[in-house]
Structures are given as C-alpha cells and as structure tokens.
Write an enzyme that holds these catalytic residues in place. Sequence first.
Site, PDB file in Angstrom:
ATOM      1  N   ASP A   9      33.369  34.911  45.471  1.00 58.50           N
ATOM      2  CA  ASP A   9      33.358  33.690  45.792  1.00 58.50           C
ATOM      3  C   ASP A   9      33.669  32.066  44.885  1.00 58.50           C
ATOM      4  OD1 ASP A   9      30.738  33.456  44.761  1.00 58.50           O
ATOM      5  OD2 ASP A   9      30.671  31.856  46.047  1.00 58.50           O
ATOM      6  N   SER A  10      33.549  33.342  43.575  1.00 57.49           N
ATOM      7  CA  SER A  10      34.344  32.230  42.300  1.00 57.49           C
ATOM      8  C   SER A  10      35.790  32.390  42.377  1.00 57.49           C
ATOM      9  CB  SER A  10      33.329  33.206  41.490  1.00 57.49           C
ATOM     10  OG  SER A  10      34.278  32.540  40.037  1.00 57.49           O
ATOM     11  N   SER A  11      36.123  31.355  42.093  1.00 59.98           N
ATOM     12  CA  SER A  11      37.562  30.862  41.896  1.00 59.98           C
ATOM     13  C   SER A  11      38.644  31.890  40.939  1.00 59.98           C
ATOM     14  CB  SER A  11      38.686  29.400  42.556  1.00 59.98           C
ATOM     15  OG  SER A  11      37.765  28.882  41.297  1.00 59.98           O
ATOM     16  N   ALA A  14      38.161  35.522  42.226  1.00 57.60           N
ATOM     17  CA  ALA A  14      39.164  36.021  42.506  1.00 57.60           C
ATOM     18  C   ALA A  14      40.590  36.685  42.301  1.00 57.60           C
ATOM     19  CB  ALA A  14      38.917  34.990  44.476  1.00 57.60           C
TER      20      ALA A  14
END
Length: 80
Positions: A9-11, A14
């Site tokens: 859930d970390s851009s 990701a």
Amino acid sequence: MLKIYGRPDSSNSAKVFWLLDEIGADFEHILCGGRHGGNDRPEYLAINPHGKVPTIDDDGTIVWESNAILRYLAERYGAT
C-alpha cells in the site's frame, strides 16, 4: 536472491513491485513499514539509515529510494 523490503500500500513500493513484475524477476518480499513496522529496527536501519521503504537487497547490493531502485533494476535486469 533479490529481496524487497516494503508494503503493497506504499506508492513508492508499488512502482518497484510493478517493475519487478514487468521484468519477470524472482524476489522475496519482506513486509515492512507503515502499520507492519520493522523499518525502525536496527537491522533495517543498518541497510537503510533513513528508515523508509522500499529498500532492495540484491545479493548484497543495497539500494533504497524508489527511483534509484527503478534505475538499478532496469540496468541490472532490463532487456538489452
């Protein structure tokens, strides 16, 4: 084996997962950061003194900061 420390859930993490998928690299995902914690532990700070995710360990080559990781992976594993 290539290891990536991060969370889905970390851009920033990701985009590294996306590139790893695109290049077909095998890797071990180590859940770290955010609600999962671990990025403030001495073992993690030894490889990334900033304590942020993502970080990769490619058989001893340590790279942190997502854009630096993307450049490293593209050069190391990308098509020539």
